[in-house]
Write an enzyme that holds these catalytic residues in place. Structure first.
Site, PDB file in Angstrom:
ATOM      1  N   ASP A 215       1.101  -3.554  -1.813  1.00  0.00           N
ATOM      2  CA  ASP A 215       0.086  -4.608  -1.680  1.00  0.00           C
ATOM      3  C   ASP A 215      -0.376  -5.076  -3.055  1.00  0.00           C
ATOM      4  OD1 ASP A 215      -1.102  -2.126  -2.045  1.00  0.00           O
ATOM      5  OD2 ASP A 215      -2.180  -2.153  -0.144  1.00  0.00           O
TER       6      ASP A 215
ATOM      7  N   MET B  54      -0.417   0.838   3.133  1.00  0.00           N
ATOM      8  CA  MET B  54      -0.604  -0.228   2.151  1.00  0.00           C
ATOM      9  C   MET B  54      -1.278  -1.382   2.843  1.00  0.00           C
ATOM     10  SD  MET B  54       0.517   0.854  -0.623  1.00  0.00           S
ATOM     11  CE  MET B  54       0.435   2.623  -0.410  1.00  0.00           C
ATOM     12  N   CYS B  55      -2.423  -1.771   2.394  1.00  0.00           N
ATOM     13  CA  CYS B  55      -3.174  -2.569   3.318  1.00  0.00           C
ATOM     14  C   CYS B  55      -4.437  -3.146   2.720  1.00  0.00           C
ATOM     15  CB  CYS B  55      -3.586  -1.703   4.494  1.00  0.00           C
ATOM     16  SG  CYS B  55      -2.236  -0.732   5.143  1.00  0.00           S
ATOM     17  N   GLY B  56      -5.132  -3.902   3.572  1.00  0.00           N
ATOM     18  CA  GLY B  56      -6.452  -4.379   3.227  1.00  0.00           C
ATOM     19  C   GLY B  56      -7.472  -3.830   4.210  1.00  0.00           C
TER      20      GLY B  56
END
Lengths: 442, 229, 298
Positions: free
Chosen positions: A208, C1-3
């Site tokens: 990300d 993996m991220c928000g």
């Protein structure tokens, strides 16, 4: 009684003389063995695959008359200025620091004459290689040695290095002997110390963040340059998929046969996967995302000949990269220097103490007396010849398979000789339509 | 004065317009409004312009800056002024992790706090933080100066090379191979100059700081240091 | 993996806007997680009703008459609100367990997203804006909530692989990062009778908390435990009946920003997620420290 035959001395298959020697070396020195190059163990490799030439069911192409093209476009996904190479064999990233300035110059000369690209390494961009490379890929590494926006703008592509096949998950180690004044200046380091390279990038972690980092590099270079992402062959399905998600134009996949300037022997020999097993997983990821041939795949690690090039491409790669083979073409480990290799306690063909900087071939050194021995013009010519031969060999095979372009080679043009190769490459065992694990998952 | 509405005009247009000035020497003043935490604002500049961002920025604001003076009237996200070459970046608020990472020159001033890994792998940049800095700051820092008016978090200066670290407040812990060093007159002089450049001369005196640097025990491998690896 | 986004309201007057505020925060985190999205929303606690949120890939078939059949099975009134692939079933608080058992009989194909007296979890594959609109997240009211956008690393992109993961009654967890010992933990937890449904590392994190709390730990103690027992990189945000908490691993590479005003406490993976909140320009904005458990309660 004494007339009975003696049990002859028997060496252990576990504690071999080589293993015992390493135990003694460790006990005496207190430091792990550091060396250059790639893995030396036996691995399933391209040698275990064969091509199925054409005869009646398929029609071969006539050599010299019927064209078999070799060019490749890289970076067509997002870059305003994608790269067009005449041949699909590129020169892998090798640092100035690990290599001498004249060696970098020779790589640039040879690659440019053969119509392909070279790549910088962990140590910044030198005038030798920029000046002599028509197409130069600039590596963006965790250490950021020598990193600067001017070089970023004068590169033809940018390669974000996440890992390399010799040591996926590891950083670098350049011992003090090679930190000369010029290397030290380029890396902002004191002269003569051991240089430790980080294993993760200093300002991002994970896919990300990588997406944001790639966008920054695109913004700095006005979206002109292709962005490559280089990964070490460890979990290639996921890592390829994530590189694509993060926005890569090109994925560079380095198997465990890939070399390094210097790292722990235990790392080189025990971490990573052979390139043969890596390629099908990466290609599967590209296909699952609908990105095969849209995001290009460059593979490296143990590529030696046109046959290897053709096999890598048949498995789904768009191009290959060579490092160790290029150094040998330049003159590394040449038996003509046997006497000098003996003086270093080694022998031609086995010399791997590149980090010590005493390379008699003048390639992996920063000692001016040694690198003066190396002629970059001659070295460049030798590399060009070798690249041309590899290309001709790959074309010969592709024509025999009826292909008018190398990139039309496919897995169905291959068969496997061993169960291991069949399972890893997902290529049927010769004479069958089966390979171990067929019909299984990823 | 050029005014740029980032929300209305977009990031690509901003950076393209700023890059069109690269290599020019006429100073111009730029204002950017509505940054709203966007990433890669004013990256890759190479002209002596003055640019003010009104609001907070996301990742990599002022990345690889050369020559320009960039002010952020707000806080900055991760990787502020990463790999800066020259010029100056001044942030009124706080900075997130990796501020000044790998910077090779120029001046970074953070008037609030900086988060973790401030000055990680710095290579010649000068950084002045008016507040505190987080853990792992100046990790593998190679050269340049880091001045902290407040406190430092855990593992300050781990695996440090030749960068100089000046901290006025407490240091939660020192990283491997980082030690307190004697403050000599030349350091006081350097610090006075950095405080002045960092718009902090009214906030602190050089004598109030301690200096930290590399013990240089990890410079060449020795098995007796193995626990530090 | 991220928000990750999270919002804990102190000012009751904002409660009708919780869904709208969280939706906007969630959509700004699309780049960090384009594969799937989810939201956990806490509303309507202490009204005597328990909630079971269920998900079905065939909602027309599975949800038809489900409330009536469940009422017949447990002999108590049942409310049902259908939102796209999800349905929230409301039963008297003391009937939640009975209703869960009955549901397993009536519709074995349903997935239970959450159980509790105030928590509802909605999650699906797709872009955050599409996920938000199919569930009409913006119209939801509540006291606090957590949202997540996912960029899948190693496990499959499925509804069940999306976050938040429920960890127990009225408890849920979202994660940014990548755990490195989840396979061993998954085996250990299975031995202890705590089973996971996916190969997702985060689900193991959630199951770990469930296991610790089942053995008497408070949520705070369980979160402290993650610092000892979980290896790898993580920023966790957890939701409970009346509060929410944050913990980051000791290395703390994955981003995390928090903001606090008199009206709310907010969490975002990036500051971008917070920019539209009221009074953000004067809010106290900071980053949570590594290896430190933070908690806010009503």
């Amino acid at each position: 009684m004494s007339d009975f035959p003696h049990t002859p001395p028997r060496f252990s298959a576990t504690f071999t003389p080589a293993v015992n020697a390493e135990i003694r070396r460790a006990a005496a020195s207190g430091i792990y063995d550091i060396r250059g190059g790639g893995t030396k163990r036996h691995l399933p490799h391209f040698d275990d695959l064969l091509f199925l030439g054409a005869s009646i069911s398929r029609y071969p192409l006539e050599g010299y008359r019927e064209k078999c093209a070799t060019d490749v476009w890289l970076g067509t996904r997002h870059a305003k200025k994608p790269i067009h190479l005449d041949i699909p064999v590129t020169i892998a990233g090798m640092s100035f620091g690990a290599l001498s300035g004249p060696a970098k110059e020779a790589l640039g000369r040879g690659a440019s004459e053969a119509g392909t690209s070279t790549t910088t390494g962990d140590g910044g961009m030198t005038e030798e290689e920029r000046g002599h490379s028509k197409t130069l890929v600039y590596q963006y590494l965790p250490s950021r040695y020598g990193m600067n926006p001017d070089d970023l703008r004068r590169a033809d592509a940018i390669e974000v290095v996440v890992g390399q096949g010799a040591k996926p998950g590891g950083g670098g180690m350049l011992l003090g002997q090679k930190i000369s004044d010029r290397v030290a200046m380029m890396r902002n380091l004191p002269k003569g110390i051991d240089q430790r390279s980080a294993c993760r990038h200093p300002d991002w972690t994970g896919p990300d963040d990588l997406e944001i980092k790639i966008n920054e590099l695109r913004e700095i270079t006005d979206w002109e340059k292709p962005i490559y992402v280089k990964i070490g062959g460890a979990r290639p399905y996921y890592d390829t998929a994530l590189a694509i998600k993060a926005g890569a134009d090109v994925v560079v996949l380095d198997g465990m046969q890939g070399g390094t300037a210097a790292t722990q022997d235990v790392f080189i020999e025990h971490v990573g996967m052979p390139i043969l097993a890596c390629i099908p997983q990466a290609v599967k990821a590209l296909q699952d995302m609908g990105m095969h041939r849209k995001v290009q795949l460059i593979v490296s690690g143990g590529i030696r000949s046109g046959a290897d090039v053709a096999k890598a491409m048949a498995l789904g790669a768009d191009a290959v990269a060579i490092g160790t083979a290029a150094l040998i073409a330049l003159g590394d480990n040449d038996p003509a220097l046997e006497e000098e290799y003996q003086k270093l306690g080694s022998t031609a063909g086995a010399y791997d103490d590149w980090h010590e900087g005493r390379d008699p071939a003048g390639i992996t050194t920063q000692d001016p007396e040694l690198y003066k021995r190396f002629d970059p013009v001659l070295g460049g010519r030798r590399l060009k010849n070798y690249l041309k031969v590899m290309t001709l060999e790959a074309q010969t095979i592709a024509r025999a398979c009826g292909k008018n372009h190398l990139h039309n080679l496919e897995p169905e043009d291959l068969c496997a000789l061993t169960m291991e190769a069949a399972a890893m490459a997902r290529i049927p065992l010769a004479g069958t339509d089966w390979y171990p694990g067929k019909g299984g998952g990823m | 004065m050029q005014k740029f509405d980032l929300e209305a005009q977009g990031l690509r247009a901003l950076n393209a317009a700023l890059h069109a000035l690269n290599g020019q020497t006429n100073e111009t003043a730029w204002e950017v409004v509505n940054p709203k935490g966007s990433h890669s604002i004013a990256v890759g500049l190479d002209a002596p312009i003055e640019l003010t961002v009104h609001g907070s920025t996301g990742y990599y604001c002022a990345g690889m800056n050369k020559q320009a003076t960039i002010r952020v009237k707000g806080s900055a996200g991760p990787g502020l002024a990463e790999n800066m070459m020259s010029g100056a970046v001044i942030v009124d608020g706080n900075a997130s992790q990796y501020a000044g990472a790998t910077g090779r020159g120029g001046l970074l001033v953070i008037k609030g706090d900086a988060s973790s890994r401030c000055g990680v792998s710095m290579k010649g940049i000068n950084i002045v933080v008016h507040g505190n800095i987080g853990h792992m700051s100046a990790f593998m820092a190679q050269s340049g100066n880091l001045v902290v008016l407040g406190d430092a978090g855990d593992a300050l200066g781990d695996s440090l090379y030749e960068a100089r670290l000046f901290v006025r407040g407490s240091v939660k812990s020192l990283g491997a191979d980082c030690v307190e060093k004697e403050m000599r007159p030349e350091h006081l002089e350097l610090l006075a100059d950095l405080l002045k450049q960092g718009e902090a001369e009214h906030l602190a005196k050089p004598e109030e700081f301690k200096r930290y640097g590399s013990a240089r025990n990890l410079y060449n491998f020795n098995i007796d240091n193995a626990s530090a690896y | 993996m991220c928000g990750i986004v999270g919002l804990f309201l102190k000012d009751k007057s904002l409660e009708p806007q919780l869904g709208a505020m969280l939706t906007e925060m969630l959509i700004t985190m699309t780049d960090r997680g384009p594969d799937s999205a989810g939201i956990a929303i806490y509303g309507g606690a202490d009204d005597g009703a328990g909630k079971i949120t269920v998900q079905s890939p065939q909602p027309e078939k599975d949800f038809a008459d489900l409330d009536r059949e469940l009422k017949d099975a447990i002999g108590k009134p049942v409310g049902m609100v259908i939102r796209s692939t999800h349905a929230v079933l409301e039963v008297p608080v003391d009937q939640v367990e009975a209703a869960r058992s009955a549901l397993a009989e009536l519709r074995p194909g349903l997935k239970v997203m959450s159980v509790g007296d105030s928590l509802e979890i909605y999650k699906e594959v797709g872009l955050p804006k599409d996920v938000a609109s199919r569930f009409e997240l913006a119209k939801m009211r509540g006291t606090h909530g957590i949202g997540h956008t996912r960029m899948a690393t190693e496990s499959a992109v499925t509804t069940n692989g999306a976050h938040p993961f429920s960890t127990g009654s009225d408890q849920c967890l979202v994660h940014n990062g990548s755990l490195s010992n989840h396979s061993s933990l998954r085996r250990m937890l299975a031995h202890e009778g705590i089973y996971t449904e996916t190969m997702n590392d985060t689900e193991v994190g959630a199951a770990y908390l469930t296991w610790r709390m089942k053995n008497g730990a408070t949520l705070g103690e369980a979160l402290e435990g993650t610092l000892e027992d979980l290896d790898g990189f993580f920023t966790f945000v957890v939701g409970t009946h009346d509060g929410f908490g944050v913990v980051r691993d000791p290395i703390a590479c994955k981003p995390a920003v928090m903001a606090e005003t008199d009206q709310y406490v907010a969490f975002g993976s990036e500051y971008r997620a917070l920019v539209s909140l009221p009074g953000i320009d004067t809010a106290r904005v900071w980053e949570p420290e590594p290896a430190t458990v933070y908690f806010w309660n009503h």
